[in-house]
Design a protein around this motif. Structure first.
Motif, PDB file in Angstrom:
ATOM      1  N   CYS A   1       9.979   2.998 -23.557  1.00  0.00           N
ATOM      2  CA  CYS A   1       9.140   3.883 -24.363  1.00  0.00           C
ATOM      3  C   CYS A   1       8.241   4.749 -23.493  1.00  0.00           C
ATOM      4  O   CYS A   1       8.192   5.969 -23.650  1.00  0.00           O
ATOM      5  CB  CYS A   1       8.248   3.062 -25.300  1.00  0.00           C
ATOM      6  N   THR A   2       7.523   4.111 -22.566  1.00  0.00           N
ATOM      7  CA  THR A   2       6.516   4.832 -21.800  1.00  0.00           C
ATOM      8  C   THR A   2       6.535   4.412 -20.336  1.00  0.00           C
ATOM      9  O   THR A   2       7.083   3.368 -19.973  1.00  0.00           O
ATOM     10  CB  THR A   2       5.104   4.552 -22.348  1.00  0.00           C
ATOM     11  N   TYR A   3       5.921   5.249 -19.502  1.00  0.00           N
ATOM     12  CA  TYR A   3       5.711   4.895 -18.098  1.00  0.00           C
ATOM     13  C   TYR A   3       4.418   5.550 -17.643  1.00  0.00           C
ATOM     14  O   TYR A   3       4.015   6.604 -18.147  1.00  0.00           O
ATOM     15  CB  TYR A   3       6.871   5.364 -17.220  1.00  0.00           C
ATOM     16  N   LEU A   4       3.745   4.915 -16.695  1.00  0.00           N
ATOM     17  CA  LEU A   4       2.516   5.454 -16.126  1.00  0.00           C
ATOM     18  C   LEU A   4       2.824   6.026 -14.745  1.00  0.00           C
ATOM     19  O   LEU A   4       3.215   5.274 -13.842  1.00  0.00           O
ATOM     20  CB  LEU A   4       1.442   4.365 -16.012  1.00  0.00           C
ATOM     21  N   PRO A   5       2.688   7.331 -14.550  1.00  0.00           N
ATOM     22  CA  PRO A   5       2.897   7.882 -13.205  1.00  0.00           C
ATOM     23  C   PRO A   5       1.992   7.179 -12.200  1.00  0.00           C
ATOM     24  O   PRO A   5       0.815   6.936 -12.481  1.00  0.00           O
ATOM     25  CB  PRO A   5       2.504   9.359 -13.375  1.00  0.00           C
ATOM     26  N   PRO A   6       2.512   6.791 -11.032  1.00  0.00           N
ATOM     27  CA  PRO A   6       1.706   6.060 -10.057  1.00  0.00           C
ATOM     28  C   PRO A   6       0.405   6.761  -9.684  1.00  0.00           C
ATOM     29  O   PRO A   6      -0.578   6.104  -9.362  1.00  0.00           O
ATOM     30  CB  PRO A   6       2.646   5.955  -8.850  1.00  0.00           C
ATOM     31  N   SER A   7       0.375   8.091  -9.780  1.00  0.00           N
ATOM     32  CA  SER A   7      -0.848   8.825  -9.456  1.00  0.00           C
ATOM     33  C   SER A   7      -1.981   8.538 -10.429  1.00  0.00           C
ATOM     34  O   SER A   7      -3.151   8.791 -10.129  1.00  0.00           O
ATOM     35  CB  SER A   7      -0.561  10.335  -9.444  1.00  0.00           C
ATOM     36  N   GLU A   8      -1.643   7.992 -11.603  1.00  0.00           N
ATOM     37  CA  GLU A   8      -2.657   7.691 -12.625  1.00  0.00           C
ATOM     38  C   GLU A   8      -3.095   6.233 -12.592  1.00  0.00           C
ATOM     39  O   GLU A   8      -3.984   5.839 -13.348  1.00  0.00           O
ATOM     40  CB  GLU A   8      -2.097   8.011 -14.020  1.00  0.00           C
ATOM     41  N   LEU A   9      -2.484   5.443 -11.731  1.00  0.00           N
ATOM     42  CA  LEU A   9      -2.707   4.001 -11.766  1.00  0.00           C
ATOM     43  C   LEU A   9      -4.154   3.632 -11.448  1.00  0.00           C
ATOM     44  O   LEU A   9      -4.731   2.735 -12.073  1.00  0.00           O
ATOM     45  CB  LEU A   9      -1.758   3.318 -10.788  1.00  0.00           C
TER      46      LEU A   9
ATOM     47  N   PRO B   1       0.796  -1.238   0.000  1.00  0.00           N
ATOM     48  CA  PRO B   1       0.000   0.000   0.000  1.00  0.00           C
ATOM     49  C   PRO B   1       0.823   1.281   0.000  1.00  0.00           C
ATOM     50  O   PRO B   1       0.353   2.317  -0.479  1.00  0.00           O
ATOM     51  CB  PRO B   1      -0.839  -0.126   1.283  1.00  0.00           C
ATOM     52  N   ALA B   2       2.032   1.254   0.525  1.00  0.00           N
ATOM     53  CA  ALA B   2       2.847   2.475   0.598  1.00  0.00           C
ATOM     54  C   ALA B   2       3.894   2.545  -0.512  1.00  0.00           C
ATOM     55  O   ALA B   2       4.756   3.431  -0.506  1.00  0.00           O
ATOM     56  CB  ALA B   2       3.535   2.549   1.967  1.00  0.00           C
ATOM     57  N   THR B   3       3.829   1.615  -1.462  1.00  0.00           N
ATOM     58  CA  THR B   3       4.840   1.505  -2.513  1.00  0.00           C
ATOM     59  C   THR B   3       4.333   2.082  -3.827  1.00  0.00           C
ATOM     60  O   THR B   3       3.191   1.830  -4.214  1.00  0.00           O
ATOM     61  CB  THR B   3       5.226   0.027  -2.715  1.00  0.00           C
ATOM     62  N   ARG B   4       5.180   2.852  -4.506  1.00  0.00           N
ATOM     63  CA  ARG B   4       4.811   3.363  -5.828  1.00  0.00           C
ATOM     64  C   ARG B   4       4.977   2.235  -6.845  1.00  0.00           C
ATOM     65  O   ARG B   4       6.042   1.616  -6.935  1.00  0.00           O
ATOM     66  CB  ARG B   4       5.707   4.521  -6.225  1.00  0.00           C
ATOM     67  N   LEU B   5       3.945   1.996  -7.619  1.00  0.00           N
ATOM     68  CA  LEU B   5       3.973   0.952  -8.638  1.00  0.00           C
ATOM     69  C   LEU B   5       3.984   1.608 -10.018  1.00  0.00           C
ATOM     70  O   LEU B   5       3.067   2.335 -10.371  1.00  0.00           O
ATOM     71  CB  LEU B   5       2.762   0.022  -8.488  1.00  0.00           C
ATOM     72  N   TYR B   6       5.056   1.333 -10.768  1.00  0.00           N
ATOM     73  CA  TYR B   6       5.202   1.921 -12.102  1.00  0.00           C
ATOM     74  C   TYR B   6       4.931   0.864 -13.165  1.00  0.00           C
ATOM     75  O   TYR B   6       5.664  -0.123 -13.266  1.00  0.00           O
ATOM     76  CB  TYR B   6       6.617   2.457 -12.305  1.00  0.00           C
ATOM     77  N   SER B   7       3.883   1.080 -13.959  1.00  0.00           N
ATOM     78  CA  SER B   7       3.658   0.252 -15.139  1.00  0.00           C
ATOM     79  C   SER B   7       4.410   0.891 -16.301  1.00  0.00           C
ATOM     80  O   SER B   7       4.256   2.090 -16.559  1.00  0.00           O
ATOM     81  CB  SER B   7       2.164   0.174 -15.464  1.00  0.00           C
ATOM     82  N   MET B   8       5.205   0.104 -16.997  1.00  0.00           N
ATOM     83  CA  MET B   8       6.048   0.653 -18.052  1.00  0.00           C
ATOM     84  C   MET B   8       5.969  -0.238 -19.292  1.00  0.00           C
ATOM     85  O   MET B   8       5.551  -1.383 -19.226  1.00  0.00           O
ATOM     86  CB  MET B   8       7.496   0.758 -17.576  1.00  0.00           C
ATOM     87  N   TYR B   9       6.392   0.329 -20.406  1.00  0.00           N
ATOM     88  CA  TYR B   9       6.461  -0.427 -21.659  1.00  0.00           C
ATOM     89  C   TYR B   9       7.769  -0.061 -22.344  1.00  0.00           C
ATOM     90  O   TYR B   9       8.194   1.095 -22.331  1.00  0.00           O
ATOM     91  CB  TYR B   9       5.274  -0.075 -22.555  1.00  0.00           C
ATOM     92  N   GLY B  10       8.407  -1.063 -22.906  1.00  0.00           N
ATOM     93  CA  GLY B  10       9.635  -0.792 -23.633  1.00  0.00           C
ATOM     94  C   GLY B  10       9.964  -1.916 -24.588  1.00  0.00           C
ATOM     95  O   GLY B  10       9.265  -2.935 -24.639  1.00  0.00           O
ATOM     96  N   LEU B  11      10.998  -1.719 -25.364  1.00  0.00           N
ATOM     97  CA  LEU B  11      11.520  -2.769 -26.216  1.00  0.00           C
ATOM     98  C   LEU B  11      13.012  -2.523 -26.392  1.00  0.00           C
ATOM     99  O   LEU B  11      13.495  -1.397 -26.214  1.00  0.00           O
ATOM    100  CB  LEU B  11      10.786  -2.852 -27.554  1.00  0.00           C
TER     101      LEU B  11
END
Length: 512
Positions: free
Chosen positions: A314-322, A298-308
């Motif tokens: 290529c991209t990352y989702l700010p944790p505030s948007e998760l 619950p206190a950890t920032r989780l970053y969803s990312m995409y790359g190759l």
């Protein structure tokens, strides 16, 4: 700036700080930098010159880290090769990049020798760990670290090639992605910026450093002066979590298969681990897994990312948007641009599916000795002076410009005349309690053209029937997206990077 300057700068600023923890080995920045400098001189003595390739065929060990920085300090180009690579594939890589030196470990020496048979271009092989009978051109790694009176003095420039990363080769033999020092510095700077990495970070890496996601944990830690805890794998999750607690780890990069293993752990309770952040890439996490990870951390920032591999990230989702966009992989990483185009290369608007294009200083220079493949991937961009990377991945954006992965161009299944994204079906499968792994493939069908088949691995102790899966999907998907067939397996085939292999699953299906 060149990549080896990451290490040199951190060694100057914080020489006594722990740089690397691997097993019982604990190296400070001073010790790591001195070892890499000594190795560079040893490589030069053995014929390695500026621009030569140095292949590192090893697991996650401290010698591999010294090896890559030593190669860079010698002006060479390093190439990490996964330790699970078999002799035939290794031989192809060696024939393709023709290294002057190979660094390996004792347990992999037999494979390396088989791949190197009758190859005249390799002048030296350095062997780390264990005692074995060595051939004339083979030297113990420890011997190469013996102090030298005249350390190597080398000055290269930022547009020199830094590394070759060979892709998994889903369409045949692997291709060597060429990344310059500028490429690597740009990618590492961008990623450490949005992750807010500092010298206080302690990063635990279980991913193969032959995989660019794992490799960049080494490079980014050195860049910011953080501490890297290097582990061989995630085979024993409880031991890894004990290590996280003992070393007070703050950052933990994962892939979806690791997430699935974490979610199976019955004794892990919310808040048990005090991590600052978790990152995920290689494949998108199903929203159901994201929700459960957030409950556990619950206190950890989780970053969803995409790359190759061709541009690292290529991209990352700010944790505030998760919470509001759990299925999005976010926006372009800082200092780069990502947009969606149609078949004519024209940008498309929101909710229109097209190919993702990446523009920025992190885009590769091309594929090693493969101009045809390079021309397919790197095409003229919006300005006459540049080329941009066509990823081959289908995406769409929402009204706010956030990106959503739809699937590989080659993965789209046409059933009943409709285009089906396997990923969309897989996301629904992961919502079904007890589904550990899932992949959707197309199988020939005389009426439908291609029928959807779900191949599933269940969590231990879970019992599901084909009808349970089909009923679950029918309640959540359009009828043409509901799998016609369901197969249960103990485990799904994976790539060297731990990613579920749709291609291998389809091949097994075709052979059955």
């Amino acid at each position: 700036m060149r990549v080896e300057h990451f290490l040199e700068a951190s060694a100057q600023v914080c020489p006594d700080k722990l740089a690397l923890i691997e097993g019982g080995n604990r190296l400070t920045y001073r010790a790591l930098d001195e070892a890499a400098r000594t190795l560079a001189a040893a490589l030069a003595e053995r014929g390695v010159a500026r621009g030569d390739r140095v292949v590192i065929f090893a697991d996650n060990c401290w010698e591999a880290v010294v090896g890559l920085f030593g190669a860079l300090k010698a002006g060479a180009v390093f190439c990490m090769v996964n330790p699970s690579t078999k002799a035939e594939k290794l031989r192809f890589i060696l024939d393709d990049c023709k290294p002057t030196a190979v660094i390996t470990i004792a347990r992999l020496l037999a494979t390396a020798r088989a791949a190197l048979a009758e190859q005249a271009f390799v002048k030296t092989v350095l062997v780390a760990g264990g005692k074995t009978d060595l051939a004339a051109n083979e030297t113990p790694f420890a011997e190469a670290l013996a102090p030298r009176e005249k350390p190597l003095r080398f000055a290269g420039i930022a547009c020199d090639l830094a590394m070759l990363v060979y892709t998994s080769g889903s369409t045949g033999f692997p291709k060597g992605v060429m990344m310059t020092h500028q490429n690597v510095v740009a990618a590492a700077t961008s990623i450490t910026t949005y992750l807010d990495n500092t010298p206080d970070d302690i990063i635990l890496n279980v991913l193969p450093i032959s995989f660019d996601y794992g490799l960049y944990q080494v490079l980014m830690a050195a860049k910011v002066g953080a501490t890297l805890v290097l582990e061989k794998s995630f085979a024993f999750p409880q031991a890894i979590f004990n290590r996280i607690r003992a070393e007070k780890v703050t950052g933990f990069p994962i892939v979806p298969t690791i997430a699935a293993l974490i979610l199976q752990m019955r004794d892990l309770k919310p808040g048990d681990l005090d991590l600052r952040y978790i990152t995920n890439t290689a494949a998108a996490l199903p929203p159901a897994h994201i929700q459960r990870l957030q409950e556990l951390f619950p206190a950890t920032r989780l970053y969803s990312m995409y790359g190759l591999t061709e541009c690292k990230r290529c991209t990352y989702l700010p944790p505030s948007e998760l919470k509001s966009r759990p299925s999005s992989v976010g926006v372009a990483i800082p200092g780069t641009e990502a947009y969606v185009v149609d078949d004519n290369g024209e940008k498309v608007g929101p909710d229109v599916v097209g190919e993702l294009v990446i523009r920025g200083p992190h885009v590769m220079k091309g594929y090693w000795r493969n101009p045809e493949a390079t021309d397919r991937a790197l095409r003229p961009g919006p300005h006459p002076w540049e080329k941009v990377l066509h990823t081959g991945d289908l995406f769409r954006t929402d009204a706010d410009g956030f990106l959503y992965f739809v699937g590989r161009k080659d993965d789209i299944i046409k059933s009943r005349g409709e285009k089906v994204s396997p990923k969309e079906v897989e996301s629904v499968l992961f919502q079904l309690e007890g589904v550990k792994e899932a992949v959707v493939i197309g199988v020939p069908d005389p009426v439908l053209g291609a029928a959807l088949k779900a191949v599933i691995a269940l969590a231990p102790g879970v019992a599901l029937a084909e009808r349970d899966v089909i009923r679950h999907c029918a309640a959540r998907l359009e009828d043409f997206m509901v799998p016609k067939f369901v197969e249960f397996r103990a485990e799904l085939p994976k790539t060297d990077n731990g990613k579920i292999s749709r291609r291998e699953t389809a091949l097994l299906e075709a052979q059955s």
